[in-house]
Design an enzyme around this catalytic site. Structure first.
Site, mmCIF file in Angstrom:
data_model
loop_
_atom_site.group_PDB
_atom_site.id
_atom_site.type_symbol
_atom_site.label_atom_id
_atom_site.label_comp_id
_atom_site.label_asym_id
_atom_site.label_seq_id
_atom_site.Cartn_x
_atom_site.Cartn_y
_atom_site.Cartn_z
ATOM 1 N N ARG A 239 0.812 -1.219 0.000
ATOM 2 C CA ARG A 239 0.000 0.000 0.000
ATOM 3 C C ARG A 239 0.843 1.266 0.000
ATOM 4 N NH1 ARG A 239 -2.901 -3.515 3.328
ATOM 5 N NH2 ARG A 239 -2.004 -2.490 5.148
ATOM 6 N N GLU B 96 4.334 -9.382 15.456
ATOM 7 C CA GLU B 96 3.686 -9.877 16.669
ATOM 8 C C GLU B 96 3.509 -11.393 16.616
ATOM 9 O OE1 GLU B 96 0.099 -7.693 17.746
ATOM 10 O OE2 GLU B 96 0.796 -6.126 16.386
#
Length: 173
Positions: A61, A98
């Site tokens: 993006r 994460e």
């Protein structure tokens, strides 16, 4: 358009891509021609006199905003991509997420030594991806002039991770 007008065009998608995540969908922002132009105009206004030598876009993006901005600034666009997408010799870096690790790559000949580089991505969350991108830029001989984001999720404190670098964000949540 105000920053609040731009923020109102960002759609919130609950539980995407995994449960518990509130995904900020920019397709409604970039699908509005006036809003998309406003984002690029604001970024151009900020950087037009800062002697930027290249704009780096982060896959994927980040490419949406980096390409038109590089064009407006009259400088080259350098992509940072996922592994195996760049055809020439690359520098690679692995970084923690994460829920695992990821890798990014940049061409070894992306910059002239000491080039002032503006890094653009759509969103600043924890700062892990952009920190890895900065390391790659420096491996390739560039100097990070500033990190720019269309959206910053302030509650994730990504700016803290990047505290030694200048950070700009257009919209904060």
């Amino acid at each position: 358009m105000t920053r609040q007008d731009l923020a109102s065009l960002i759609r919130n998608i609950p539980d995407f891509p995994i449960p518990g995540i509130q995904f900020k969908d920019i397709t409604t922002l970039i699908g509005n021609g006036q809003a998309f132009s406003e984002v690029i105009d604001r970024l151009h206004e900020r950087y037009q006199n800062q002697q930027i030598d290249a704009v780096v876009g982060i896959e994927s993006r980040g490419f949406i905003f980096s390409a038109p901005l590089a064009y407006r600034l009259g400088v080259g666009l350098v992509p940072i991509r996922k592994p195996g997408k760049l055809p020439a010799a690359t520098y690679q870096i692995e970084y923690q997420l994460e829920y695992g690790t990821n890798r990014l790559e940049i061409h070894r000949d992306a910059f002239q030594p000491g080039a002032r580089v503006l890094v653009i991505d759509d969103l600043l969350a924890t700062g892990g991806t952009i920190a890895a991108a900065c390391d790659l830029i420096e491996m390739a001989g560039g100097q990070v002039a500033e990190l720019a984001f269309v959206i910053e999720l302030t509650f994730l404190n990504g700016r803290e991770r990047l505290r030694e670098r200048p950070v700009f964000s257009l919209i904060q949540f």
